[in-house]
Design an enzyme around this catalytic site. Structure first.
Site, mmCIF file in Angstrom:
data_model
loop_
_atom_site.group_PDB
_atom_site.id
_atom_site.type_symbol
_atom_site.label_atom_id
_atom_site.label_comp_id
_atom_site.label_asym_id
_atom_site.label_seq_id
_atom_site.Cartn_x
_atom_site.Cartn_y
_atom_site.Cartn_z
ATOM 1 N N HIS A 181 -21.384 -4.669 -9.206
ATOM 2 C CA HIS A 181 -20.844 -5.614 -10.173
ATOM 3 C C HIS A 181 -20.422 -6.911 -9.480
ATOM 4 O O HIS A 181 -20.392 -7.973 -10.100
ATOM 5 C CB HIS A 181 -19.626 -5.026 -10.893
ATOM 6 C CG HIS A 181 -19.949 -3.878 -11.806
ATOM 7 N ND1 HIS A 181 -19.925 -2.573 -11.384
ATOM 8 C CD2 HIS A 181 -20.315 -3.851 -13.112
ATOM 9 C CE1 HIS A 181 -20.258 -1.786 -12.395
ATOM 10 N NE2 HIS A 181 -20.495 -2.537 -13.444
ATOM 11 N N ASP A 258 -29.627 -1.487 -14.929
ATOM 12 C CA ASP A 258 -28.180 -1.602 -14.999
ATOM 13 C C ASP A 258 -27.891 -2.996 -15.562
ATOM 14 O O ASP A 258 -28.804 -3.820 -15.741
ATOM 15 C CB ASP A 258 -27.579 -1.418 -13.610
ATOM 16 C CG ASP A 258 -26.138 -0.897 -13.651
ATOM 17 O OD1 ASP A 258 -25.513 -0.941 -14.717
ATOM 18 O OD2 ASP A 258 -25.642 -0.458 -12.593
#
Length: 552
Positions: A181, A258
């Protein structure tokens, strides 16, 4: 709307804000959008969620409605209360694949009841780096075969409820020290190590029939020295899609990225360029909306895909194939959901049963240093054998790889029975040592044992402590003479927490310690309880063990 533009919308899995679908999203469903992703911000109650998904299906009856619901620490369905299901590490600690299958089926049943038919789970990552900042308790464990058998059981249970599984994060996010992230993780192992350690759970998922696989935004130089897995044809076509006889996994289902806005992709390529490259590499669906949940993001992605096809950068056949795979999964989900609803009996207590079985209790000898590491078993028994669980602690091997990779103490874990009664039968002070949550877990979901202990032991108080506020004098002043129960989460990863806990235990040796993260550090305190995760039910199980009675 022309076919090219419809297909460009079909391969997107966008999110949105709010608890009702916005007009722009409904319009795009009519124009070809085939999937919607839900997050914690979209969920208030099961009834509200069912109404939301019904509204989506009124616009497109075969829409894929996806969610990131792992149970345990990562919950969207119960984002404001904590999960009714323990996470993967707890299930791996019990190591009963039938229990894992039953938990996944009940979780799938609840998702299906709310109209969700695609779950971005399970995590099949082998947690080979205990300092991993983003996997940890989301993994079934550190042993490839253990993770493989539980991944397969989870896929089977979830899909038996009519919800498609999306096994993640291919080809394995467990050996990373960076959260994708935030930045690009690099896994520098050789190909034989990858095949022996990280790939077995994905082989097991494919054999179990997983309908989807999620790619990881990680760089593996042994496979591709330039591009992360999500953008790499060598990883997706050369490994995941390749036939088994050529060393691949032979997967023929849907490959989902993702979150494309995660910085591992967006910082280097941008969202639109990253989406095009992912499709060209072999992904079939672009997950977006965890951070960018507006119509403009969807339109920019759509237009970038259309432009890439028209320029020849993205072959039209590749986009057409990706869109066809999305529609094929939508057809499966529609049929599977109808079949699963015909006789799906609820098992409402399965999550708490699993959490009770996952508890591990240690009475440390000489109070080990909280920051130390252990590579041996951390228990020889459970608290309240008749109370805390209703089945064997283990009926097979707990793991087939090392749980810990650091030094271990050289004395016995126990020198007698753990105890034969409640740890405390009066009010206590719960000292919660609170680390920063990673993006996947989020900071909206409550965790700990204070609420349950307050119900079981009226008069119990609680305080939250962080760097700069966790000194023992502050904790003991807040305790006001009550016994202290210290609750920690991944104490081995947080030096401030280890230091504060050591000082507290040195000052109050009767402190009970509850570890709700990865139990990597040496057990410490008068009694040490490892819950293997911070789900609500894990906290309930630990509170029951301390109080010596079942929570209402």
């Amino acid at each position: 709307m022309d076919t090219l533009t419809r297909d460009a919308l079909t391969v997107l899995q966008p999110g949105f804000t709010g608890t009702t679908p916005p007009d722009w999203l409904l319009r795009r469903l009519g124009e070809g959008l085939a999937a919607v992703g839900l997050f914690g911000r979209n969920v208030a109650t099961p009834e509200q969620l069912a109404a939301l998904t019904a509204r989506l299906r009124a616009e497109r009856d075969d829409v894929l409605v996806a969610i990131d619901e792992e149970g345990g620490d990562v919950t969207r369905l119960e984002v404001r209360s904590g999960s009714s299901f323990p996470g993967n590490l707890a299930l791996g600690a019990v190591d009963d694949p039938e229990l894992t299958r039953a938990v996944a089926r009940e979780l799938g049943r609840r998702l299906a009841e709310c109209g969700i038919n695609l779950n971005w789970a399970p995590s099949a990552d082998v947690n080979s780096d205990p300092d991993n900042p983003v996997i940890g308790v989301r993994s079934f464990g550190a042993g490839p075969e253990l993770v493989a058998r539980h991944t397969a059981a989870y896929v089977e249970g979830l899909q038996a409820a009519g919800v498609a599984a999306c096994t993640k994060h291919f080809p394995g996010h467990g050996d990373t020290s960076v959260d994708s992230h935030d930045d690009m993780p690099r896994v520098g192992v050789d190909l034989p190590t990858l095949r022996a350690r990280d790939l077995p759970p994905f082989h097991a998922a494919v054999a179990a029939g997983t309908k989807a696989v999620m790619s990881a935004h990680i760089l593996l130089p042994a496979l591709d020295p330039r591009l992360p897995a999500t953008l790499s044809p060598d990883v997706l076509h050369g490994l995941l899609r390749a036939p088994v006889e050529r060393g691949g996994l032979g997967f023929d289902g849907l490959i989902v990225t993702d979150g494309i806005e995660m910085r591992a992709i967006s910082a280097a390529w941008g969202i639109e360029r990253g989406g095009v490259l992912a499709l060209a590499a072999g992904c079939d669906a672009i997950c977006v909306g965890g951070g960018h949940s507006d119509e403009g993001t969807v339109l920019r992605l759509r237009d970038a895909i259309v432009a890439a096809v028209r320029s020849g950068e993205l072959p039209e056949e590749r986009l057409s194939d990706a869109a066809a795979r999305v529609r094929a999964l939508a057809r499966w989900a529609s049929k599977a959901g109808e079949g699963a609803r015909e006789g799906s009996a609820p098992t409402p207590d399965i999550g708490l049963t699993a959490a009770r079985r996952a508890l591990r209790v240690t009475r440390p000898i000489g109070h080990g240093a909280p920051g130390g590491r252990s590579d041996g078993p951390v228990h020889e028994g459970l608290l309240h054998e008749g109370l805390v669980h209703d089945g064997p602690v283990h009926d097979g091997p707990v793991h087939d790889g090392p749980v810990h990779d650091g030094p271990v103490h050289d004395g016995p874990v126990h020198d007698g029975p753990v105890h034969d009664g409640p740890v405390h039968d009066g009010p206590v002070h719960v000292a919660a040592y609170t680390p920063s949550a990673n993006f996947a877990v989020g900071d909206e979901t409550p965790w700990g044992i204070a609420a349950d202990l307050a119900r079981l032991l009226p008069g119990t108080s609680t305080g939250s402590y962080g760097p700069g506020t966790a000194d023992p004098d502050t904790v003991l002043r807040d305790a006001g003479g009550r016994p202290v129960v210290a609750v920690v989460r991944d104490v081995h990863r947080h030096p401030w927490m280890a230091t504060a806990l050591a000082a507290l235990v040195a000052t109050r040796p009767d402190t009970v310690v509850v570890e709700m993260g990865l139990p990597q550090a040496l057990p410490t305190g008068a009694l040490h309880i490892a819950t293997h995760g911070a789900a609500r039910v894990c906290g309930t199980a630990a509170a029951e063990a301390i109080a010596g009675r079942v929570a209402d």
